[in-house]
Design a protein around this motif. Structure first.
Motif, PDB file in Angstrom:
ATOM      1  N   VAL A  84       0.873  -1.172   0.000  1.00 38.91           N
ATOM      2  CA  VAL A  84       0.000   0.000   0.000  1.00 38.91           C
ATOM      3  C   VAL A  84       0.906   1.217   0.000  1.00 38.91           C
ATOM      4  O   VAL A  84       1.942   1.232   0.663  1.00 38.91           O
ATOM      5  N   ASP A  85       0.542   2.213  -0.772  1.00 37.94           N
ATOM      6  CA  ASP A  85       1.433   3.342  -1.024  1.00 37.94           C
ATOM      7  C   ASP A  85       1.026   4.569  -0.216  1.00 37.94           C
ATOM      8  O   ASP A  85      -0.152   4.779   0.080  1.00 37.94           O
ATOM      9  N   GLY A  86       2.036   5.373   0.132  1.00 36.82           N
ATOM     10  CA  GLY A  86       1.784   6.683   0.706  1.00 36.82           C
ATOM     11  C   GLY A  86       1.504   6.717   2.190  1.00 36.82           C
ATOM     12  O   GLY A  86       1.116   7.769   2.713  1.00 36.82           O
ATOM     13  N   LEU A  87       1.690   5.606   2.913  1.00 36.54           N
ATOM     14  CA  LEU A  87       1.446   5.583   4.353  1.00 36.54           C
ATOM     15  C   LEU A  87       2.778   5.545   5.097  1.00 36.54           C
ATOM     16  O   LEU A  87       3.732   4.908   4.658  1.00 36.54           O
ATOM     17  N   ALA A 107       6.226  -4.918  10.648  1.00 37.72           N
ATOM     18  CA  ALA A 107       6.089  -3.464  10.838  1.00 37.72           C
ATOM     19  C   ALA A 107       4.636  -3.085  10.597  1.00 37.72           C
ATOM     20  O   ALA A 107       3.860  -3.845   9.989  1.00 37.72           O
ATOM     21  N   ARG A 108       4.257  -1.910  11.076  1.00 44.10           N
ATOM     22  CA  ARG A 108       2.894  -1.410  10.876  1.00 44.10           C
ATOM     23  C   ARG A 108       2.942  -0.015  10.257  1.00 44.10           C
ATOM     24  O   ARG A 108       3.813   0.793  10.579  1.00 44.10           O
ATOM     25  N   LEU A 109       1.945   0.246   9.388  1.00 48.07           N
ATOM     26  CA  LEU A 109       1.801   1.546   8.745  1.00 48.07           C
ATOM     27  C   LEU A 109       0.636   2.307   9.371  1.00 48.07           C
ATOM     28  O   LEU A 109      -0.270   1.714   9.964  1.00 48.07           O
ATOM     29  N   ASP A 110       0.670   3.610   9.207  1.00 50.17           N
ATOM     30  CA  ASP A 110      -0.403   4.467   9.735  1.00 50.17           C
ATOM     31  C   ASP A 110      -1.704   4.180   8.970  1.00 50.17           C
ATOM     32  O   ASP A 110      -1.755   4.266   7.740  1.00 50.17           O
ATOM     33  N   ARG A 111      -2.783   3.855   9.693  1.00 47.84           N
ATOM     34  CA  ARG A 111      -4.048   3.499   9.060  1.00 47.84           C
ATOM     35  C   ARG A 111      -5.154   4.528   9.305  1.00 47.84           C
ATOM     36  O   ARG A 111      -6.325   4.247   9.041  1.00 47.84           O
ATOM     37  N   THR A 112      -4.806   5.726   9.782  1.00 47.85           N
ATOM     38  CA  THR A 112      -5.825   6.726  10.115  1.00 47.85           C
ATOM     39  C   THR A 112      -6.695   7.081   8.921  1.00 47.85           C
ATOM     40  O   THR A 112      -7.935   7.080   8.999  1.00 47.85           O
ATOM     41  N   THR A 235       7.924   7.109   4.690  1.00 52.05           N
ATOM     42  CA  THR A 235       6.721   6.843   3.897  1.00 52.05           C
ATOM     43  C   THR A 235       6.942   5.603   3.043  1.00 52.05           C
ATOM     44  O   THR A 235       7.930   5.521   2.300  1.00 52.05           O
ATOM     45  N   ALA A 236       6.050   4.647   3.173  1.00 49.94           N
ATOM     46  CA  ALA A 236       6.161   3.416   2.387  1.00 49.94           C
ATOM     47  C   ALA A 236       5.901   3.707   0.921  1.00 49.94           C
ATOM     48  O   ALA A 236       4.993   4.462   0.577  1.00 49.94           O
ATOM     49  N   SER A 237       6.726   3.101   0.062  1.00 52.14           N
ATOM     50  CA  SER A 237       6.598   3.333  -1.371  1.00 52.14           C
ATOM     51  C   SER A 237       6.574   2.002  -2.102  1.00 52.14           C
ATOM     52  O   SER A 237       7.305   1.073  -1.765  1.00 52.14           O
ATOM     53  N   MET A 238       5.722   1.932  -3.114  1.00 51.05           N
ATOM     54  CA  MET A 238       5.614   0.721  -3.920  1.00 51.05           C
ATOM     55  C   MET A 238       6.375   0.840  -5.235  1.00 51.05           C
ATOM     56  O   MET A 238       6.282  -0.043  -6.091  1.00 51.05           O
ATOM     57  N   LEU A 239       7.157   1.888  -5.424  1.00 48.26           N
ATOM     58  CA  LEU A 239       7.895   2.066  -6.668  1.00 48.26           C
ATOM     59  C   LEU A 239       8.926   0.951  -6.839  1.00 48.26           C
ATOM     60  O   LEU A 239       9.545   0.510  -5.867  1.00 48.26           O
TER      61      LEU A 239
END
Length: 404
Positions: A84-87, A107-112, A235-239
């Motif tokens: 998932v991108d942009g988190l 790891a965990r990403l921001d899900r707000t 920021t997680a990136s899928m590139l």
């Protein structure tokens, strides 16, 4: 025939004898001394040949091995990237060197933002369900009105045929029937639209749920974490150009990827045992050849082999290691490699018998440990020159000196 010494040499010998027998010279007549000096010529001792180190061919166990060298690598490396991108990353739950299981959260990403989207979607689903209920009620009402309008129209039609209804009344009832039919069709279209809206909202809800689930970065396969690039707040990136958040050694399996000379490749086969010595290790690790690459580098003329380590021992990937692969073992007549000369016609040795040199062709077999198997041309116990290249030729006399 022995050559007579010169006169000067004979006189010197006579003088030496005179000194030797000086205490008893008075008891000898002068003629005796002269006879000694002028006696038959003394024979010179035969000159000894040069000293040459020799060794014996003997039956020993010979082990032929191929030496390889390379680096320790992961047999299979699992790359863990965000789906998932942009988190932003809000939690780090695994570190380098940790052994993780399949499905474990790393790891965990921001899900707000996704939680807000899910709430909106839930409201949209509820609205679509209400619209469907409303459309069903409208259909029921429209159908009832349609039945009433059709009945009224049928009665008016009968009255008009008998002359008891005016044309105007007939037209009004006909219009009312058509209007009721249109409202019934409209109600059904509204139901179809509400149903489609509900399906869309549910599909969007499933997409949001998938994205919410992907805010937890999980290990796709169990193993050992070899590298972590995930950082809190990043920021997680899928590139495709982005670095994976984690690298995992699948099942913790580490193996040696080694280079081997192309001339040694035909003697190798999968399953052969290999003794692997990593840099700094005190004992060799056991392994077996898992794979032999079908390609040889055109520039270096080296091939590649993969050696799997037994038991998956903890070895740092990227470290240097050597491997010894046994390709043959037997008891045979052997000689030190230094005793063998390689010529255009083949390998030869210089045998020694009664102090005389003779060159003999031999056929070689296995080689290893500084010795080579003599397949034909030499028997156990025969003596040869220990260091090939010594400046002696066939027929030369030497003084053999046993090799230590």
């Amino acid at each position: 025939m022995t050559r007579a010494p010169s006169l000067g040499r004979r006189l010197a010998v006579a003088a030496a004898l005179t000194k030797l027998f000086l205490p008893v010279a008075g008891a000898l007549p002068p003629a005796a001394v002269i006879a000694v000096a002028a006696g038959p010529a003394l024979a010179e001792p035969a000159a000894a040949g040069p000293s040459v180190t020799v060794t014996e061919a003997r039956t020993t166990e010979i082990v032929q091995s191929v030496l390889v060298a390379g680096s320790m690598i992961a047999r299979e490396e699992v790359l863990v990237s965000p789906q998932v991108d942009g988190l932003s990353i809000v939690a780090i739950l695994a570190e380098e060197g940790d052994r993780v299981a399949q499905g474990q959260v790393l790891a965990r990403l921001d899900r707000t933002s996704l939680d807000v989207q899910k709430a909106q979607n839930d409201a949209q689903i509820a609205r679509s369900e209400a619209a469907i209920a409303q459309a069903n009620a409208q259909i029921a009402e429209a159908d009832a009105n349609l039945v009433q309008a059709n009945n009224a129209f049928d009665r008016t039609k009968s009255l008009r045929d008998s002359g008891n209804a005016s044309a105007e009344t007939y037209d009004q009832r006909a219009a009312a029937a058509r209007s009721a039919q249109a409202r019934a069709n409209s109600a059904r279209q509204a139901l179809a639209i509400a149903t489609a809206d509900l399906a869309l909202a549910k599909a969007q809800g499933r997409d949001i749920e998938v994205r919410l689930a992907r805010t937890e970065i999980k290990a796709p396969q169990g193993g050992i974490v070899s590298r972590r690039t995930a950082k809190l707040g990043a920021t997680a990136s899928m590139l495709p150009t982005s670095e994976p958040l984690y690298r995992i050694i699948a099942d913790g399996a580490v193996e040696l990827e080694a280079q081997v000379a192309e001339v040694d490749i035909p003697s190798l086969k999968p399953g052969q045992p290999v003794a692997v010595m990593p840099a700094g290790a005190k004992e060799a690790l056991k392994g077996t050849i898992r794979l032999i690459a079908p390609e040889v580098d055109k520039a270096s003329r080296l091939g590649r082999v993969r050696v799997a380590l037994d038991g998956n021992p903890p070895v740092a990937i990227g470290s240097f290691a050597r491997g010894t692969i046994e390709t043959g073992r037997k008891h045979a007549v052997t000689l030190p490699l230094s005793a063998i000369t390689y010529t255009r016609s083949g390998p030869t040795v210089q045998t020694v018998k009664d102090g005389k040199i003779a060159t003999r062709k031999v056929t070689l077999g296995l080689s290893g440990g500084g010795r080579a198997e003599i397949a034909t041309g030499l028997a156990a116990g025969e003596t040869v020159v220990a260091r090939a290249g010594t400046f002696v030729r066939d027929g030369d006399l030497i003084t053999p000196v046993a090799m230590n």
